[in-house]
Design a protein around this motif. Sequence first.
Motif, short mmCIF file in Angstrom:
data_model
loop_
_atom_site.label_atom_id
_atom_site.label_comp_id
_atom_site.label_asym_id
_atom_site.label_seq_id
_atom_site.Cartn_x
_atom_site.Cartn_y
_atom_site.Cartn_z
N GLY A 1 10.30 2.75 10.94
CA GLY A 1 11.49 3.71 10.81
C GLY A 1 12.86 2.29 11.38
N TRP B 1 6.83 8.41 2.70
CA TRP B 1 8.06 8.13 4.27
C TRP B 1 7.99 7.04 5.00
CZ3 TRP B 1 11.84 12.42 4.80
CH2 TRP B 1 11.55 12.91 4.91
N ILE C 1 8.62 4.34 1.80
CA ILE C 1 9.95 3.99 1.73
C ILE C 1 11.36 3.31 2.76
CG2 ILE C 1 12.91 5.18 2.14
CD1 ILE C 1 11.32 7.59 0.42
N LYS C 2 10.31 3.54 4.46
CA LYS C 2 11.26 3.07 4.90
C LYS C 2 11.12 1.24 5.38
CE LYS C 2 13.39 5.95 7.49
NZ LYS C 2 15.15 5.95 7.69
N LYS D 1 13.22 -0.21 2.65
CA LYS D 1 13.95 -0.75 3.03
C LYS D 1 14.19 -2.65 3.34
CE LYS D 1 16.40 2.77 3.64
NZ LYS D 1 16.97 3.21 1.89
N SER E 1 12.19 10.45 -5.41
CA SER E 1 12.46 9.60 -4.02
C SER E 1 11.76 8.44 -3.39
CB SER E 1 12.18 10.38 -2.86
OG SER E 1 11.58 10.56 -2.71
N LEU E 2 10.56 8.47 -3.88
CA LEU E 2 9.75 6.94 -4.14
C LEU E 2 10.15 5.70 -4.65
CD1 LEU E 2 8.42 4.99 -2.00
CD2 LEU E 2 6.06 5.78 -3.12
N PHE F 1 13.02 5.73 -6.74
CA PHE F 1 14.24 5.16 -6.32
C PHE F 1 13.89 4.19 -5.44
CE2 PHE F 1 18.48 5.71 -4.46
CZ PHE F 1 19.44 5.16 -6.02
N GLU F 2 13.90 4.77 -4.50
CA GLU F 2 13.90 3.32 -3.62
C GLU F 2 13.24 1.94 -4.22
OE1 GLU F 2 15.49 4.40 -1.07
OE2 GLU F 2 15.31 1.98 -0.86
N ARG G 1 15.34 0.23 -5.61
CA ARG G 1 16.49 -0.16 -5.00
C ARG G 1 16.17 -1.40 -5.31
NH1 ARG G 1 20.43 3.24 -1.87
NH2 ARG G 1 19.31 4.82 -1.69
N ASN H 1 21.71 14.75 -9.34
CA ASN H 1 21.15 13.92 -7.99
C ASN H 1 21.06 12.30 -9.71
OD1 ASN H 1 21.97 16.54 -6.73
ND2 ASN H 1 20.49 16.54 -5.67
N LEU H 2 19.61 12.87 -10.31
CA LEU H 2 19.59 12.23 -10.83
C LEU H 2 20.22 11.26 -11.87
CD1 LEU H 2 15.66 13.12 -12.05
CD2 LEU H 2 15.92 12.02 -9.35
N TYR I 1 22.72 10.53 -10.86
CA TYR I 1 24.04 10.01 -10.55
C TYR I 1 23.32 8.96 -9.94
CZ TYR I 1 26.92 9.55 -5.42
OH TYR I 1 27.49 8.91 -4.47
N LEU I 2 22.19 8.55 -8.86
CA LEU I 2 21.55 7.96 -8.72
C LEU I 2 21.47 6.77 -9.78
CD1 LEU I 2 19.23 9.74 -6.49
CD2 LEU I 2 21.06 8.37 -5.56
N ARG J 1 24.39 4.85 -9.85
CA ARG J 1 24.48 4.13 -8.78
C ARG J 1 23.48 2.69 -8.60
NH1 ARG J 1 27.60 5.24 -4.56
NH2 ARG J 1 26.42 3.74 -2.54
#
Lengths: 956, 143
Positions: free
Chosen positions: A223, A255, A258-259, A262, A293-294, A296-297, A300, A331-332, A334-335, A338
């Motif tokens: 993080g 967790w 995802i970091k 990034k 979440s993963l 989506f990351e 991205r 939510n999905l 929208y993402l 994005r």
Amino acid sequence: MAGGSSSSSSSFSTAPAPSLVDSLFQRSLDDLIKALRSQPAGAEPSLLSRAVAEIRREIRSPDPDTKAVALQKLTYLSSLHGLDASWAAFHALELLPSPSPLHKRLAYVAASLSFHPSTTDVLPLSTHQLRKDLSPSSPPPFSSLALHLLSLSASPDLALHLAPDLLPLLSPRSSPSSPLRPKAAAAALRTLSVCPDVAPLLFKPLVDCLSSPDLRVVSAAVGAFAELASSGDPTPYLPLAPEFYRVLAESGSNWILIKLLKIFTRLAPLEPRLAARLVDPLCDLLRRSSAQSLVFECVRTVFSGLPDHDRAVRLAVDKVREFLASADDPNLRYLGLRALSMLGPRHSWAVEESREAVIRSLADPDPNIRREALHLIMVMVFDSNVVEISVLLVNYAMKSDPIFANELLDAVLTTCRRNVYELIVDFDWYVSLLGEMARNPHCTRGEEIERQIVDIGLRVRDARPELVRVARGLLIDPALLGNPFLCRILSAAAWVSGEYVEFSRNPLELVEALLQPRTSLLPPLVRAVYIQAVFKVLAFCFSTYIDQLEISQLSSSIVESNTAAAASCIADGIAGMESTDGIATGDKPASLFSSIENKDPFTCESLTKLLILIETAVGPLSENDEVEVHGRARNLLGLIHMLREILTWKTEEQGFIKDNRIGEIVNLLQSMFSEELGPVSVNAQNRVPVPEGLVLEENLADLAWTLTEDDTAPSMSISFSLRSHQHGKTKDAAASSVRSASLLAEHRKRHGLYYLPTEKDETESNDYPRANDPLLPASQGDVPEDLVKLTKQSLIPRKVKHTKPRPVVIKLDEGDGVSTFPSTTVKESKDDLLSGAIHDALLGEGKPSSSQKRYSDKSSRGRVKDIADTGESVSQSKENLESGNREHRSSGSKSKHRGHGKERHRSPQKNEEKEEKNHRNSARSSHHHERHKHRPRGEALLNVAPRAPVIQHFLL
Amino acid sequence: MGIRFVLLVNKQGQTRLAQYYEYLTLEERRALEGEIVRKCLARTEQQCSFVEHRNYKIVYRRYASLFFLVGVDNDENELAILEFIHLLVETMDRHFGNVCELDIMFHLEKAHFMLEEMVMNGCVIETNKTIILTPIHLMDRAS
């Protein structure tokens, strides 16, 4: 979740065992909350001020319990009711050393909620207590509190002084699964970001955290690195890539993953080989992970970090389509939108694949989703589809809610305006679209539409007939006058109609529209524009009428038929006019006369009516208390009186010719408006060089001489072309215009500097077909149908053969369409300090730090640049946009890589280096060591190896 | 800094907990809270949980009468923040047993401690409910 547990509240006692007297009189926090809850509406301020007065008294009490409760109450009030608690900072400090865990906790909470270096001047006083609580001998909960305060309120000084105390907490030796180590990692991050100088000390232990067996430690460290890499230049962290990669392969925690992703998003663009290595694990995660979440990351990361790896992009796009298709999860959706907008125009095929979902999102119940969809669509606008998309959006705006309608209009307006209308080929279409936007009942974008209408009028000669047509439509509609948002558009319409009145089909009708009774609803400034437009139209009518008469005389003298009836005379005049077209219209486009329709020519009668109409409508305005309106109305009335005084023309048409005064007046007026207005470059003023020998402070006594010399030139300072409204001139007029033209040419030659270059468009404008036909047959469709229709159209640019050439758009060189450059320099300085320090910590021993070089004199700079030129560097292309100074710095840090392979362990020299930095910061630091001040700088730079081999060593 | 602030707001828009991880003055906080509350509380169930505000992204979720609003950086993972919010609620639920607005009002410090255990300097550092609650249990026993 619902269902009160107020019973539990009573069990929580805020202050244990208060002393007897105080407990009798002091209100506890619970009492205060209850009082606040039970107070009648409106009584809160008085209650709060009473409570604060109470707290101020209690907090000075020598009894720690009373003080603690007072502090607790104050913390509550400041946190939830926004009361100022900075005055109590010292009292919180007083309680920090308390042996009672409860008081200590209260004090720390109060401090961490309100302390900040910018407002708390007693902060340095806490240094000692924090150090004590951070020491390994104090109980872990205390250390935890201290770490928390440090991470929220550290000042650079505090960070510098306490950084060594973080070391034992960060080291794995403390205990294998100490709960403090992740917190220490997070606090170290804060310390690093407020005080980059501690990097040599803290960075290595932070890196070691990545290999801890404790996942929580790894998570905190990852993080911290994600934060460091995303807040500044990520280049210094590139050598850590193998370490991150190892964690990526080993860790199963979402967790952490995802970091990590990034971090890789930032690193992958810097190192192609890293990107290639990432494709497999990313694809694996995309396929297998069940955590959205993963996923989506990953999407991205792929979209912004690895856009060149088709396999990963393909897979990610498929995932995005799943997101977009999820009907029950906004939510999905929208993402998903994005994510698509991250891809950019290069991958427009991805949007193309999902176009139906994207277009349907314009009708989503969530405005945020609609906005994202709109944004995405606007990114996909090219000159091939701008017509379809704009028409769709403008039509949809009619049926959408007011806020979104204006967003749609905004999007269309800004996209079409971009870079001086580079997307627009068919200006007639665009101008009528502007008219349609103005008719949107929700439209509040009057100013922008006004700006564009006038701007197009000035820039695009060929769009003027259509502009005038659209303007007429807006002006004659009495319903539009009442809308305050539209008055700006109407003002532009009035201006356009007046300025380009020669394209108007029916100037008389135009005057009626400009003077209709409801114009009283307009604001004064717009009324003034209206009156000025009437003035121009009136001048035009008279000049045209006189021209007609002259021509008819001319033609009648040719055919020898004199004294015909007035009407037939004029008809003949027009016929004669057409026959002598080539000569008479000279510099005028032929469209002029065909636009004045035969059925409604100016007659003596119609002009008289016109004068009466203007007199009645404008007459009352000459008493208007707004100066602009007042002045212009007076001008107009003055002209009318002047015309009226010459009575001869009232009785017979030929009176005009006989009494040349009218001709003179009209010619005079026409010449006032004859010069065409052009766009002015924003830099026009700057471009004018100060002539040699000009002393601005000089006495201007000889100004009169200058004026008389130059007076012959027209007053308009900037002109693209000279256009005369006189057509079919008499020889006299022609001669005079030749004379004035030559004078003007001479003037221009002398003062050429002050003129923008003349555009060539005059020669091209004549072969452009005039389009007065109404356009947009497709615009009447219903919205859903349109939505579907567009989904069938491609968003991808395709080759379209334009039926007509794009008209000339006057474009001024550097002044147009250039937005101001975003200034990012302010923020970067600190980031660079940090990344420079981290470079040193990670890579460099025995060499001057990059930050040191930054302070070094300019003489070393050229040398460093040379090295940067020879060394092959991935980041170089990124850097070359930036200033030389920045390049110099990054090349300096590149030189660090050499040392990386050799020694990774910290040597005593590191400490010296740190001390040296302290010296530089001597304003706030007391360390003074002169030893290394004269270390030769160039030495280390001479033998710099390119970076590539080093990275290879780590990656492969 | 991933997380910029955590806000708990009730249906009436009253702040019930506010933890900022970046410094804002009291006036800035008040203005920010007012704007966010106005923006988020008006949204319906059919709308997504993400709102852009100034340079933040607000990720929010409603539990009964309480709104949990988390302000994050623009590149933060929205779904992960939603999971974080849920974890926070579950943790509070486990400690208070059916947590409600009053619990948080009367035990503001404890709520802050839970947050402190979970988030530090804007980074999520702990996701295990038992570990998060251990220090609080210890404290309870001590006092």
